[in-house]
Scaffold this active site. Structure first.
Site: not given
Ligand code: URC
Length: 318
Positions: A13, A58-59, A168, A185, A250-251, A277, A279
């Protein structure tokens, strides 16, 4: 027709909605879950020859889940409640060898009254759309007296934004590059996090009515038995790093989040983040003779709903 064979089968369920009140006089605790309960076992014939004798409806799976929501001592802990549901089902049905229980816990926080600082004993507020998540697999394939379990917890849809402290630049420049390097940014993401606890072996349930497992008394801090504190620390660590990191990407920020969750929680083996991300693009006003695109003068942004980046990684204990 060329020959074919059933190579996987799982059913149950989905979208079981549960709200539970735990009363202590005027003081109430509440939880709301969205649950999915799926089963595997000797159920092939229900697919291959229409043999319904192997099907727990599932009931009925839904009814068991509600019954346990009523009687389980673990209802306030999503990890333990999911373990109880899984343990109960694989123990009750001889031919069901694995249960997969997924829970989402919705936020209900006490309303803080403006007249005094005391949170109200039985009035609650949805103070965020993020949800705690739990995925439990209870495995009885080694025998009903040798239950083992895997628990993955986390959170989803935790929406965050910072208006500076993110840059970035330095990425590959070639004929496809249009993105402008920036030292400042807007950074926004909706955090999806899952952390995996060390596998568990569970004591075999004995009470036919409750088919419960027992929680060890000497459980370790940061282990699955300490899951409520792990959840709080993981959410806090994620928010702290997001806010405080001078983000190169971000990575890089994601990796720091994962490292901290591993460092702070002894029972967590690996952490996976999925970070879109989201934007925010500075609106170009050059045609008006107005600078809104150099980072220091970027004040008006167009939030872009699609496409978004999507950055994910798993960080594991060495
Ligand atoms: O932090 C970021 N990682 C990316 O891999 C990426 N690629 C992108 O266009 N902007 C960003 N910003």
């Amino acid at each position: 027709m060329s020959e074919s064979v059933l190579t996987g089968a799982r059913y149950g369920k989905d979208l079981i909605r549960i709200f539970r009140v735990v009363r202590d006089g005027e003081f109430h605790q509440v939880v709301e879950y969205n649950a999915t309960v799926l089963l595997e076992g000797d159920i092939e014939t229900s697919y291959t020859i229409g043999d319904n004798s192997v099907i727990v409806a599932t009931d009925s799976i839904k009814n068991i889940t509600y019954y346990l929501a009523k009687i389980s001592p673990h209802i306030l802990s999503p990890e333990r409640f999911a373990l109880h549901v899984g343990t109960y089902i694989v123990s009750k049905y001889a031919h069901i060898h694995r249960a997969f229980v997924t829970l989402e816990k919705l936020r209900w926080s006490r309303i803080p009254l403006s007249a005094n600082d005391h949170p109200h004993p039985h009035s609650f507020l949805r103070d965020g759309n993020d949800r705690q998540t739990v995925e439990v697999e209870v495995d009885a394939s080694a025998g009903k007296d040798k239950l083992s379990a895997k628990v993955t917890s986390g959170l989803t849809d935790l929406l965050v934004l910072k208006s500076t402290g993110s840059a970035f630049y330095g990425y590959i420049q070639d004929e496809y590059t249009t993105l402008v390097e920036v030292d400042d940014r807007v950074l926004s993401t909706s955090v999806d996090l899952a952390y995996t606890f060390a596998p568990l072996s569970l004591s075999s349930p004995t009470d036919d009515d409750k088919l419960d497992f027992t929680v060890p008394e000497d459980f370790a801090l940061g282990s699955v038995w300490d899951a409520a504190n792990v959840a709080t620390r993981a959410r806090d660590a994620t928010l702290d790093i997001f806010a405080l990191d001078d983000s190169a990407s971000v990575q890089a920020t994601l990796f720091k989040m994962g490292q901290r969750v591993i460092a702070e929680n002894a029972g967590v083996e690996s952490v996976t983040y999925n970070l879109p991300n989201k934007h925010y693009i500075p609106v170009d006003m050059k045609y008006l003779g107005v600078d809104n695109t150099t980072p220091a003068n970027a004040e008006v942004f167009a939030p872009v709903s699609a496409p978004s980046g999507l950055i994910s990684a798993t960080i594991s204990r060495k």
